[in-house]
Design a protein around this motif. Sequence first.
Motif, PDB file in Angstrom:
ATOM      1  N   CYS A 116       8.300 -16.199 -42.715  1.00 24.36           N
ATOM      2  CA  CYS A 116       8.290 -16.058 -44.170  1.00 24.36           C
ATOM      3  C   CYS A 116       9.517 -15.306 -44.824  1.00 24.36           C
ATOM      4  O   CYS A 116       9.631 -15.173 -46.004  1.00 24.36           O
ATOM      5  N   THR A 117      10.274 -14.662 -44.039  1.00 21.88           N
ATOM      6  CA  THR A 117      11.331 -13.766 -44.270  1.00 21.88           C
ATOM      7  C   THR A 117      11.040 -12.463 -45.040  1.00 21.88           C
ATOM      8  O   THR A 117      11.644 -11.893 -45.702  1.00 21.88           O
ATOM      9  N   GLU A 118       9.680 -11.956 -44.795  1.00 16.58           N
ATOM     10  CA  GLU A 118       9.350 -10.679 -45.797  1.00 16.58           C
ATOM     11  C   GLU A 118       9.874  -9.851 -44.741  1.00 16.58           C
ATOM     12  O   GLU A 118       9.711  -9.796 -43.412  1.00 16.58           O
ATOM     13  N   CYS A 119      10.521  -8.695 -45.257  1.00 20.93           N
ATOM     14  CA  CYS A 119      11.064  -7.599 -44.289  1.00 20.93           C
ATOM     15  C   CYS A 119      10.119  -6.395 -44.466  1.00 20.93           C
ATOM     16  O   CYS A 119       9.612  -6.001 -45.394  1.00 20.93           O
ATOM     17  N   THR A 120       9.528  -6.278 -43.247  1.00 24.53           N
ATOM     18  CA  THR A 120       8.581  -4.997 -42.963  1.00 24.53           C
ATOM     19  C   THR A 120       9.097  -3.901 -42.441  1.00 24.53           C
ATOM     20  O   THR A 120      10.127  -4.030 -41.489  1.00 24.53           O
TER      21      THR A 120
END
Lengths: 271, 307
Positions: A199-203
Motif C-alpha cells: 500500500c506504499t505506507e511508510c512505517t
Amino acid sequence: MEAAAEPGNLAGVRHIILVLSGKGGVGRSTISTELALALRHAGKKVGILDVDLCGPSIPRMLGAQGRAVHQCDRGWAPVFLDREQSISLMSVGFLLEKPDEAVVWRGPKKNALIKQFVSDVAWGELDYLVVDTPPGTSDEHMATIEALRPYQPLGALVVTTPQAVSVGDVRRELTFCRKMGLRVMGIVENMSGFTCPHCTECTSVFSRGGGEELAQLAGVPFLGSVPLDPALMRTLEEGHDFIQEFPGSPAFAALTSIAQKILDATPACLP
Amino acid sequence: MEEVPHDCPGADSAQAGRGASCQGCPNQRLCASGAGATPDTEEIKEKMKTVKHKILVLSGKGGVGKSTFSAHLAHGLAEDENTQIALLDIDICGPSIPKIMGLEGEQYVEDNLGVMSVGFLLSSPDDAVIWRGPKKNGMIKQFLRDVDWGEVDYLIVDTPPGTSDEHLSVVRYLATAHIDGAVIITTPQEVSLQDVRKEINFCRKVKLPIIGVVENMSGFICPKCKKESQIFPPTTGGAELMCQDLEVPLLGRVPLDPLIGKNCDKGQSFFIDAPDSPATLAYRSIIQRIQEFCNLHQSKEENLISS
C-alpha cells in the motif's frame, strides 16, 4: 611527527575511509558495500577491506563467497569483482577453511591478524579503500586504527539506525573516534523507514529521527538517511546481481548523495 | 600470513595455550592462564549456589534483538511476583540493557527484577568503554563474583555479538556453576544465519546446551493495510531450515512490530503497551518453552541427586 609509512601495500591507496558503529546489526557491511559501489559509479577505483573476524559478511553480499585468494610477491591479491577491475575486495572470510567454524579468539590473536591483514594485501592503485569493521570499541578496533594510522585515513563514517538504543551506543563510538584521533566525516542513518510494498505506507519500523539528532548533538555532519529496501536485501542475500540491481533501489539515491558528500570532502591529492 | 585457523586447539579447551601449535601465538599466555578451575571460578560457583537457573542469550550476529529479547524474557518471567529475576548485561562496549529497561542508575526495575550492567558504571552517555580483552574479562568476573545476587530463580545473561573474550569468559567462569543453556537469536536472512551457525558450533565446542533458536524480525504487518511483508527475507529457508539441519529446537518466531522499538526507546515493557500484538503472543509462547526446558533440567538433576 609520525614515522613515515613504509612504502608498502597501502602506498597506492589515495584515501582510506573506515565505516564504524558502536552497535551491531545497523548495516555497516551493507553501507560499506553500497558506498564502495556508489563511489565506483562516480568513476573511482575502490577497494573494500572486511576486518570483521567473527562475522565477515561481505563476500556473500557480492557473490564472492568461496573465491580462492592467491599470494603474489607483495602479499595477498585482492579479489576483483568486475572485469574492469574497478572494485576489489579482501575479507578474512576468504581465509576461513570452514565457513561454519567460529573464529573464537581472544584479543591479542585478533590484533595480530588484523595488523598483518591491513599491511599484506596488494591493493595496487586505488582512489578509495573502504574498511568495514565489526561492532564495538575494543581490541580489533584499536588494532585497525593503529595499523591504518601511518596512512592518514580520511576519516570515519559512523552508521546508526534511528532508535535510541542504537544512538546510545553510537554516541560512545563518537567518543572512541575522538580519543583515537580519528576524524568523523559524518553520520549515516540506516534502516530509516520501510515502505509497504502493498500500500506504499511508510512505517518507521525502528523509530525515527535518532541519526539527525545525534549528529546535531555531537556537532558532526549528518550525511543522510538510507531506507529499508527488502528487494535490495534479497539481492544482497543471493549475492549475484547486486552490482547491477543496486542502481534501481531507493537506497541508491541516498548512497549516491552520501558518496557525493564524501567526494566533496576529499581534499585534492598532493602528488 | 598464517591461514585461519591453524591447528589452534581452541581458546576454551584443556589444551589452550599448552599445545604444540600454541608456541609463538600471541594468545598463548592468556589461554594458558585461563585453562582449568581457578580460585575465581570456585568463588563464583559459591555465589551462584543461590541462583537456580542460568540462561545465556547469544547470537553470532549483531543487531538481531538479543538485548530486546533478554529484557523481555526478564519482564515476562518477572510477571510472576514470586519469581526473582536477575538480568546481567555483559556487553561491555555497547551496554543497551539500561536503556531498554528504563534505568539510569537504579538497579531494580521491579521488586523482583534486578539488573546489572557496565552501563551503570559510566558517568556520561558519551563515555566509551575502550577496553582490551583482559580488562573486559575482569569486569565480567567481578559481576559474577562480587555482585550479591541473593536468591534468584532466573539469571539471564545478555551478551555482545560475536564469539570472543566475553563469551569465552562467561562460559569459563560459569562452567562449574552449571548453565541451563543458551537461547540463540537470529533474524531470517542468510547474513544472520551465517553467523548463527558459528555460534551454534561454538556452543557445541564449549559443551553449552542449546535451549533453542528464536527467529526475530520475522515478518512485518503493515499498520495501515494489515498485509504481511518480509523486510528481512528468509532466502535460504530462515531459522526453520537451519534448525532442522543442525538439529536444534526452533523456539518460535517473533514478527517486527514498530511498537517494540518505540517501547525500548522509552525503557518500557512492550507487553504492557501491546498485550495483544502477535509479537507479544510469540514472546509468551517462547518464554513458556524456556521455562519448561529449565524445569525439566531441574527435575533431572534432582532425580540424579536422589537416586
